[in-house]
Scaffold this active site. Structure first.
Site, PDB file in Angstrom:
ATOM      1  N   ARG A 110      58.440  -7.199  93.881  1.00 20.06           N
ATOM      2  CA  ARG A 110      57.025  -6.837  93.879  1.00 20.06           C
ATOM      3  C   ARG A 110      56.183  -7.958  93.292  1.00 20.06           C
ATOM      4  NH1 ARG A 110      59.774  -3.154  90.666  1.00 20.06           N
ATOM      5  NH2 ARG A 110      59.428  -1.538  92.220  1.00 20.06           N
ATOM      6  N   GLY A 135      61.017 -12.427  85.772  1.00 19.00           N
ATOM      7  CA  GLY A 135      60.560 -12.519  84.388  1.00 19.00           C
ATOM      8  C   GLY A 135      60.183 -11.154  83.867  1.00 19.00           C
ATOM      9  N   ASN A 170      49.913 -16.876  73.076  1.00 20.67           N
ATOM     10  CA  ASN A 170      49.177 -15.620  73.182  1.00 20.67           C
ATOM     11  C   ASN A 170      49.695 -14.666  72.125  1.00 20.67           C
ATOM     12  OD1 ASN A 170      47.235 -14.033  74.267  1.00 20.67           O
ATOM     13  ND2 ASN A 170      48.351 -13.547  76.156  1.00 20.67           N
ATOM     14  N   TYR A 228      57.724 -14.260  74.865  1.00 21.41           N
ATOM     15  CA  TYR A 228      57.362 -14.649  76.229  1.00 21.41           C
ATOM     16  C   TYR A 228      56.914 -16.119  76.264  1.00 21.41           C
ATOM     17  CZ  TYR A 228      55.080 -14.243  80.815  1.00 21.41           C
ATOM     18  OH  TYR A 228      54.705 -14.405  82.123  1.00 21.41           O
ATOM     19  N   LYS A 245      58.448 -19.219  78.333  1.00 21.84           N
ATOM     20  CA  LYS A 245      57.677 -19.930  79.354  1.00 21.84           C
ATOM     21  C   LYS A 245      57.445 -21.384  78.950  1.00 21.84           C
ATOM     22  CE  LYS A 245      57.331 -16.639  82.328  1.00 21.84           C
ATOM     23  NZ  LYS A 245      58.046 -16.760  83.614  1.00 21.84           N
ATOM     24  N   THR A 256      47.950  -8.278  89.196  1.00 23.44           N
ATOM     25  CA  THR A 256      49.225  -7.665  89.602  1.00 23.44           C
ATOM     26  C   THR A 256      49.336  -6.300  88.944  1.00 23.44           C
ATOM     27  OG1 THR A 256      50.422  -8.542  87.708  1.00 23.44           O
ATOM     28  CG2 THR A 256      50.391  -9.911  89.685  1.00 23.44           C
TER      29      THR A 256
END
Lengths: 331, 442, 453
Positions: free
Chosen positions: C225, C298, C353, C359, C363, C394
């Protein structure tokens, strides 16, 4: 009603056609009250009823046959099952039993057993000669039992013969001293067999709804009140309506099936405790006489035994046999 | 044995490329709103995606459902039309009760073997949750009569004969039409006849759950199952069940059998009603090669059988007992030659009565026409990755589940040992039917 | 689809209202549709004096793409209604800061008449060690210049830089492919980016551009997806046979994607030790080869570090980073030639962030591994690059609370979030044969998000 030659000392009386059962029941019910055990015992009328030309080719009979086959689980066919012939000739036997000189009451007699021989196939369209008489009154531990015999010929050949055995409670055989013979009355049925019977593993289960008696009453014409509703059955001492014994026997015959019984067969049934409606009956239909290997045909002489009982109980309703018979040689 | 013909040399072999199913779900749960067509289409779509069959014109697709709506008269074809396969792929429906899926596989592989087709999908689907509800027989007749009537009065008349009870819907029955006994009651009788103990049945159930759970955890089904409607695993699976838990369940079948029979069959050692669908891709070697598709196994041979249960001569679910000896004999094999026994667990006791019968000398002589006992099955080879007791049993979908599992098992075993591996598939079915097959590593 | 606000300020009454109120008005971005012109209007190619020859080469290439190419703005000076589709500023030969003045001002003079969804593309050389200070200054200056210009552009117009490295020629396949990508609608959400392009082979012929991935076999992980599905569809559109990979529980959606792109589905957990082997086996077994691997799989397990547990940290690292390392290692160890690997990084990995330490580690780690793997892949004639998406619309971002989401969306030069296809287009470009000269790079697809570099 015309007279005819005597056979076995019985006078033959011809009926113009099959009597209507409804009228017979009214007559039988009225007469039942007057038929009580009398000193001197039971004497059967020395008469044979005969209906010379019972046609089966009419649409009504065809429709009735179809309804009968649907109800008892016979495949649709123009060949008349032995049970259908039984209901077809039943009015003749009934007419005999409502005669004033027939000593036993129509209502209140207990159907003990039935033995029917289908000697050659009868098809829709065949014209039957039907005969019925009563014979062989004999002691039973609770009264007297009597055989009502019916026969059907096709083209002068005996095709079907049924013997219905009824019990009239409290009656005595002529000349029998009281009930002293009761113990020897039923040699074929030891007391233990009735009281200590253990059911086999079932092969089927019938769920009979409350309307079962009415449904069979409609196709058989046997609208005996004990089968029709709980209310009418209570009037005769039953807690609920009871299934026709011949209906249960006919289902067992259908369960054995035309392929297994052949065109000629003997079909017997013995009734024990009645099946109350609605109710569930466990049945076992078993072949006797050895194993049939893959690809082989059943050996001649192998027959079927069937039993019906209340699931989870030892309450036995009926037992019977279906035995293929050799067909008479074709001429 | 009278029916044991020498094997006919097939012109060529039929191969199992792979399979796909949706997770099986207990009736009334996840798939409560899913139709047979939706489920089978999903099974097809997963298979198409796995093997890149989009737009492919296959030889045919065969399959079916046991519980079927009248609108689904062309269920499999409609599913094909709703799939990514070429609309030029022919299809037809098959129905052989619980053996539907396996029978469909037998049909298409025979066509492949004969050279009539190069590729095919066989499978099946069933839903108890979306089962057809019929009207009572009296209402049905009244409706038909009214439909044929010409005047308003004639149209109304049939309904005046109805009683309130006639308006109640008639649900599909799981009872055998000729005996009035449910499949569970029938098997309870067979179980009593063979004297199969409760503990032995619970053990079969336990193994089924544990084996299936282990296979799931090991990723065995990663390329055999595609999730559907948010369900990612068979939801009947109880990996944490134990003999103790199973032993606490109350018997549900055979409660009214006469002495000395003891009720032994519980919800734990009987298969629950289940929804699901499965599909298996079959092909000739040439077709598979041309499509760069490796094959898992060869669909070697199959045998079906039927027994006379109506007259109590044989248990309802005992037909495979008769089929397997014939199948193995025809292929020159014995029980010891089988690496994996994939025996459909309609009930735990079905498996056990099958084994008991094969081990019984007298029975094998008189009923199967063998010289002595057929033999003993090595239990460690039985349903090694679980079967219907754990996965559930959406009738027509079970065959496809088993074939794909068996094919993958023999392929893995052959890869591991370098020797051919064989699986025996056995599925019993209502009506005294049974279908069996041999699958061998390619 | 554009978000509701963007739709509202571009249609009907709400459009007038937004204009009156002076609300920010993000544009409806033009995206690629097969058969549509490459640019929205004529293209002006200008250069400083030292770069004229390179500018001619580029202009000629653009003509070959059926573009209306002009070398001067003079003929259009009096035409109020004239709109430029793009300006290509060629500064490859500039040696001193003073020398670019004429060219940049000429380019600047066209910006008022740049059409909506217009393009500004600079072509220059990267500062490299050994450059004379003035040369390095000039070359570095272009970067800051371009980023600022990009922020000045309005109405869906973007500015991006092609930065030649290692002596790459302007007429090489990759230089021209990069120019074409930035000019096209495929780079709709790429803005303010500087893409270093190394040497590559001769320019591809025109037929190439229809289906640049024809005959290639691509594997996309996390393809069930969102962005992964968009990548699969875009690669398939460009001609690739696509193997879509996702975890078994995502199989239902994966099946739909596989069947839409006419590829094959591989249900696989990328963290499995044998994932690389399974991928290679499937691609070569079913499709005969493996050309492209897109590491898109991910997961997010957001938590302030103070509240982080091992499960949350470890699973993110395992899926987002360790799996890629293991799979790459296997594929390179197996000697797969000419492999184009593209990984999904994130602007979070660049800027950080709050609540995403795990995460961001993964990344940011992807970016580090991309650079380090580049020479290893190059040895097998392959490339490895990363794409760092900014705010993309998304299912995942739709779950962000409304206010946070609105702020995140408007935090870019394009005043909106990107679409999954924007990321997919960048990946398709980086995975294409013509992009062979782009290696070890991170291309941001973020609408020039204000955070990060």
């Amino acid at each position: 009603m015309t007279g005819g030659p005597a056979s076995d000392g019985r006078r033959v009386e011809d009926l113009p056609g099959l009597p209507g059962l409804g009228g017979l029941y009214v007559k039988g019910a009225a007469a039942s009250a007057t038929k009580r055990p009398r000193p001197g015992g039971v004497t059967l009328p020395a008469v044979t009823y005969r209906v010379p030309g019972v046609a089966t080719g009419d649409p009504a009979t065809a429709a009735r046959l179809r309804a009968y086959q649907d109800l008892v689980g016979e495949p649709a066919s123009d060949v008349l099952p032995a049970g259908f012939l039984h209901v077809l000739v039943f009015p003749v036997a009934t007419a005999l039993m409502v005669r004033g000189d027939f000593p036993l009451p129509l209502l209140g007699m207990v159907h003990l057993r039935n033995a029917i021989r289908m000697l050659r196939p009868v098809r829709l369209g065949d014209v039957l000669e039907v005969r019925a008489w009563a014979e062989n009154p004999r002691p039973h531990r609770r009264g007297v039992q009597v055989d009502v015999v019916a026969e059907a010929d096709v083209s002068g050949e005996l095709a079907w013969r049924g013997v219905s055995t009824y019990l009239a409670k409290g009656f005595q055989v002529a000349g029998a001293p009281g009930s002293a013979t009761a113990e020897s009355a039923e040699p074929s049925e030891p007391v233990e067999a009735r009281d200590f019977w253990t059911p086999p593993l079932p092969t089927g289960r019938w769920r009979l709804d409350a309307g079962t008696g009415r449904a069979y009453g409609a196709v058989s014409g046997d609208r005996n009140p004990i089968h029709m509703s709980a209310l009418s059955a209570k009037a005769f001492g039953f807690p609920k309506a009871i299934a026709h014994g011949m209906y249960t026997a006919a289902r067992a015959l259908a369960d054995v099936g035309p392929a297994h019984r052949g065109e000629a067969y003997e079909w017997t049934v013995e009734f024990f405790r009645p099946v109350l409606l609605p109710g569930t009956v466990d049945v076992a239909i078993r072949r006797t006489g050895g194993v049939v290997h893959p690809g082989e045909r059943p050996a001649s002489g192998s027959s079927y035994v069937y039993d019906g009982w209340r699931p989870g109980k030892d309450t036995r309703h009926f037992t019977g046999t279906v035995t293929p018979l050799p067909l008479p040689p074709k001429e | 044995m009278a029916t044991n013909q020498p094997p006919t040399a097939a012109p060529r072999d039929a191969y199992i490329v792979g399979g796909n199913r949706i997770p099986f779900s207990r009736a009334g749960k996840k798939y409560v709103n899913a139709s047979n067509q939706e489920m089978f289409t999903a099974a097809l779509e997963g298979l198409v995606a796995r093997f890149g069959l989009q737009g492919e014109r296959l030889g045919e697709v065969a399959g079916g459902a046991v519980l079927k709506h009248s609108r689904d008269f062309n269920l499999i074809r409609e599913s094909v039309l709703g799939s990514s396969l070429s609309a030029q792929t022919p299809a037809y429906d098959v129905q052989q009760a619980c053996a539907t899926g396996l029978e469909a596989a037998i049909a298409v592989t025979n066509k492949i073997r004969l050279g009539q087709i190069e590729s095919a999908i066989a499978g099946g689907t069933d839903t108890v949750s979306d089962a057809p509800i019929a009207v009572s027989e009296r209402l049905r007749k009244a409706l038909l009569e009214a439909n044929h009537a010409k005047t308003l009065g004639a149209r109304i008349r049939p309904f005046t004969r109805l009683k309130p009870a006639d308006l109640a819907p008639a649900s599909p029955s799981t009872s055998e039409p000729r005996t009035g006994l449910s499949m569970g009651e029938h098997q309870a009788i067979t179980t009593a006849k063979w004297g199969i103990a409760r503990e032995a049945q619970d053990e079969v159930a336990l193994n089924s759950h544990h084996n299936l759970a282990r296979a799931w955890d090991a990723g065995f089904f990663d390329d055999l199952v595609t999730p559907f409607r948010g369900l990612t695993r068979d939801d009947n699976l109880r990996g944490d069940t134990s003999l103790e838990k199973l032993s606490k369940l109350k018997p549900v079948f055979g409660l009214k059998l006469p002495e000395p029979a003891v009720p032994t069959m519980t919800a734990g050692n009987s298969t629950p009603l289940t929804d699901g669908a499965s599909a298996v891709l079959f092909a000739s070697r040439e077709w598979a090669d041309a499509h760069d598709l490796p094959v898992l196994a060869r669909f070697v041979d199959a045998e079906t059988a039927a027994v006379d249960f109506v007259h109590g001569h044989e248990g309802l679910l005992m037909a495979p007992v008769h089929a397997v000896p014939r199948l193995l004999a025809r292929n020159g094999l014995a029980l010891e030659d089988i690496d994996f026994f994939e025996i459909h667990e309609a009930f735990a006791s079905t498996v056990l009565t099958t084994f008991a019968a094969w081990e019984d000398e007298e029975y094998c002589r008189t009923e199967l026409g063998l010289d002595g006992a057929f033999g003993k099955v090595d239990r460690s080879r039985l349903n090694v990755n679980g079967s219907s007791l754990a996965a559930g049993h959406p009738f027509a979908a079970t065959g496809g589940r088993i074939i794909a599992t068996a094919a993958k098992l023999v392929a893995a075993r052959a890869a591991e040992t370098g020797r051919p591996a064989r699986a025996l598939i056995s599925v019993c079915a209502a009506g005294g039917l049974g279908a069996t097959a041999i699958v061998e590593s390619a | 689809m554009a978000d509701k606000y963007t739709q509202a300020v571009n249609t009907g009454f709400t459009r007038t209202l937004a204009k009156r109120l002076g609300l920010p008005r993000p544009s409806l971005l033009r995206r690629h549709t097969p058969g549509a012109p490459l640019t929205v209007g004529p293209v002006l190619v200008v250069s400083d004096d030292a770069s004229v020859a390179d500018a001619d080469v580029i202009a000629k290439a653009l003509l070959g793409w059926d573009l209306d190419v002009r070398r001067s703005a003079e003929s259009t000076a009096g035409d109020e209604h004239f709109r430029w589709g793009a300006v290509v500023l060629v500064l490859t030969g500039a040696q001193t800061p003073e020398s670019v003045s004429g060219a940049v001002l000429a380019a600047g003079s066209t910006l008022r008449r740049l059409a909506p969804n217009g393009r500004v593309v600079t072509v220059s050389r990267a500062p490299e060690s050994g450059d004379a200070p003035a040369v390095a200054a000039t070359r570095a200056g272009v970067e800051g210049f371009l980023r600022s210009v990009a922020k000045e552009l309005r109405a869906g117009a973007t500015g991006n830089a092609v930065q030649l490295t290692g002596g790459a020629e302007v007429d090489s396949a990759s230089a021209l492919a990069a120019v074409r990508f930035f000019l096209s609608a495929k780079s709709a959400y790429v803005d303010g980016q500087v893409l270093p392009v190394g040497p590559s082979g001769a320019a591809v012929d025109t037929a190439y551009w229809e289906r640049p991935l024809e005959g290639k076999v691509a594997v996309v992980t996390g393809a069930a997806r969102g962005i992964g599905a968009a990548i699969a569809k875009t690669l398939a559109r460009d001609g690739a046979t696509v193997v879509v990979v996702d975890v078994p529980p995502a199989g239902e959606a994966l099946t739909a994607v596989a069947n839409e792109v006419k590829g094959t589905a591989l249900q696989l957990d990328v963290t499995a030790p044998d994932a690389g082997a399974k991928i290679l086996e499937h691609a070569t077994g079913r499709h005969g080869r493996l050309d492209i691997v897109v590491h898109n799989a991910g997961i997010l397990r957001d938590k302030l570090l103070a509240n982080m547990d091992a499960a949350k940290w470890d699973s993110v690292i395992a899926v987002n980073l360790a799996s890629q390392l293991r799979i790459d290692e296997y594929l390179l160890g197996a000697g797969v030639e000419g492999l184009h690997i593209v990984s999904l990084a994130s602007t979070s990995g660049i800027a950080g962030n709050k609540g995403q330490s795990n995460y961001a580690f993964s990344k940011s780690g992807v970016i580090g591994r991309t650079a380090a793997t580049a020479p290893l892949v190059a040895a097998l004639n392959g490339t490895i690059n990363a794409v760092a998406p900014g705010f993309i619309e998304t299912d995942m971002t739709r779950s962000i609370p409304f206010a946070t989401r609105e702020v995140a969306r408007r935090l870019s030069s394009l005043l909106q979030g990107g679409q999954p296809v924007d990321v997919a287009e960048a990946i398709a470009f980086l995975a294409s044969p013509a992009a062979a000269g782009v290696n070890g790079q991170v291309l941001r697809v973020c609408g020039q998000n204000l955070v990060g570099k």
